[in-house]
Design an enzyme around this catalytic site. Structure first.
Site, PDB file in Angstrom:
ATOM      1  N   SER A  20     -10.704   8.424   0.020  1.00 11.78           N
ATOM      2  CA  SER A  20     -10.780   7.706   1.287  1.00 11.78           C
ATOM      3  C   SER A  20     -12.009   8.108   2.088  1.00 11.78           C
ATOM      4  O   SER A  20     -12.595   9.178   1.891  1.00 11.78           O
ATOM      5  CB  SER A  20      -9.511   7.940   2.114  1.00 11.78           C
ATOM      6  OG  SER A  20      -8.375   7.406   1.471  1.00 11.78           O
ATOM      7  N   GLU A  80       0.815  -1.214   0.000  1.00  6.63           N
ATOM      8  CA  GLU A  80       0.000   0.000   0.000  1.00  6.63           C
ATOM      9  C   GLU A  80       0.856   1.276   0.000  1.00  6.63           C
ATOM     10  O   GLU A  80       0.388   2.341   0.383  1.00  6.63           O
ATOM     11  CB  GLU A  80      -0.937  -0.016   1.204  1.00  6.63           C
ATOM     12  CG  GLU A  80      -1.876  -1.220   1.201  1.00  6.63           C
ATOM     13  CD  GLU A  80      -2.703  -1.320   2.466  1.00  6.63           C
ATOM     14  OE1 GLU A  80      -3.610  -0.492   2.648  1.00  6.63           O
ATOM     15  OE2 GLU A  80      -2.451  -2.230   3.274  1.00  6.63           O
ATOM     16  N   SER A 123      -6.823  -2.500   2.431  1.00  5.63           N
ATOM     17  CA  SER A 123      -7.113  -1.992   1.090  1.00  5.63           C
ATOM     18  C   SER A 123      -7.748  -3.025   0.170  1.00  5.63           C
ATOM     19  O   SER A 123      -7.761  -2.852  -1.046  1.00  5.63           O
ATOM     20  CB  SER A 123      -5.833  -1.436   0.423  1.00  5.63           C
ATOM     21  OG  SER A 123      -5.467  -0.218   1.024  1.00  5.63           O
TER      22      SER A 123
END
Length: 324
Positions: free
Chosen positions: A294, A23, A159
């Site tokens: 996000s 990530e 994620s």
């Protein structure tokens, strides 16, 4: 309702982003956004990678506080937080023990279950046991025990990497192989159908407060890595399209999970809400993404507050803990 707090313009903050996890790119995007938000709030902030130069930098010129914008193991498994504790540098977010607990999904789910908080039934299966006991026999037993559909995902990770929905028994072996590419242990849990929501929680010193609930509607039905970070693949509704009564239950459940895991400052609790309005906690994130797609920033915006004001108040809280 969250109100803004004054910030101290003499604080120097180090934002940690990057790292070596899968990530990394997302973390760098989060880090740059945190950096901009803190500077806009009047704090002196710098961006630093979590590499071999970090400890010498902390020793030579320790910051007043650290904001961890690292995702994946580096930022969420508690190890870096433990190093910061050794260095005497305060940081925003969960302490090392709580982060380690939340990072390991089977452990977190066990803690939630003990606290009476609903979470989908599951089994955690290390790759070695999977091979030793015979893949076919193990998978048959999993299907017999948990039924279909199933959700397969790494026991440690975020994620949506390595995660897959399994609707047919014949698809389970491939899902397990894909999962083991990201972690040595797979978490296989019942796939609960319902409304996928995220509850961001902020604690600025007066106890945990939930922000407006974000409803997640991925175009292809699965909130995987691409759906999370590719514009146009997911639609969000803020606040979530839940009745006031159901939204209240979701918020109460999220706060209960937050407390059960011993979290602090900020976190995101992922929940699935069934058709009859019952919330089931899927997981807890101690280092939520802060990119343009996000969920926590969406919730902050919907609450009518400034991200920089929220982060700077959490920085001040972290600094205050140093004297405790």
């Amino acid at each position: 309702m969250i109100t803004s707090m004054a910030t101290r313009d003499d604080l120097r903050v180090l934002v940690l982003a990057g790292g070596l996890s899968y990530e990394r790119d997302v973390s760098l995007r989060s880090g740059r956004r945190v950096l901009d938000a803190l500077r806009a709030a009047g704090l002196t902030a710098e961006l630093h990678d979590a590499d071999v130069s970090l400890l010498p930098a902390l020793q030579a010129d320790p910051p007043d506080a650290v904001v961890i914008a690292l995702h994946g193991a580096t930022g969420e498994d508690g190890s870096l937080r433990g190093v910061l504790d050794l260095c005497g540098v305060p940081y925003v977010g969960a302490d090392a023990r709580s982060a380690r607990l939340a990072w390991d999904k089977p452990s977190a789910k066990s803690m939630l279950r003990e606290a009476g908080i609903p979470t989908p039934d599951w089994v955690a299966l290390p790759h070695d046991r999977f091979s030793e006991l015979g893949a076919v026999a193990v998978l048959d037993r999993i299907v017999d025990r948990l039924g279909l559909p199933l959700m397969v995902k790494p026991a440690q990770g975020g994620s949506g990497l390595g995660a897959a929905v399994v609707r047919e028994a014949g698809d389970l072996p491939a899902a397990m192989v894909g999962c083991f590419a990201y972690d040595s242990t797979a978490l296989v849990e019942q796939y609960v159908t319902g409304t996928n929501v995220a509850v961001s929680i902020i604690d600025r010193g007066d106890g945990p407060v939930t922000l407006p609930i974000v409803e997640i509607v991925p175009r292809d039905g699965v909130y995987d890595y691409a759906a999370r970070y590719t514009a146009g693949l997911t639609t969000w509704h803020v606040p979530a399209r839940l009745s006031p009564a159901v939204a209240g239950r979701v918020s109460e459940t999220a706060v209960a999970a937050y407390k059960a895991l011993g979290l602090r400052d900020l976190s995101r609790i992922d929940v699935i809400v069934t058709a009859d309005g019952e919330p089931h906690v899927l997981g807890c994130n101690v280092s939520p993404g802060l990119t343009e797609t996000s969920l926590l920033p969406l919730a902050v915006q919907a609450a009518g507050v400034d991200l920089g004001a929220v982060l700077s108040s959490l920085v001040e809280r972290a600094v205050a803990r140093r004297g405790d």
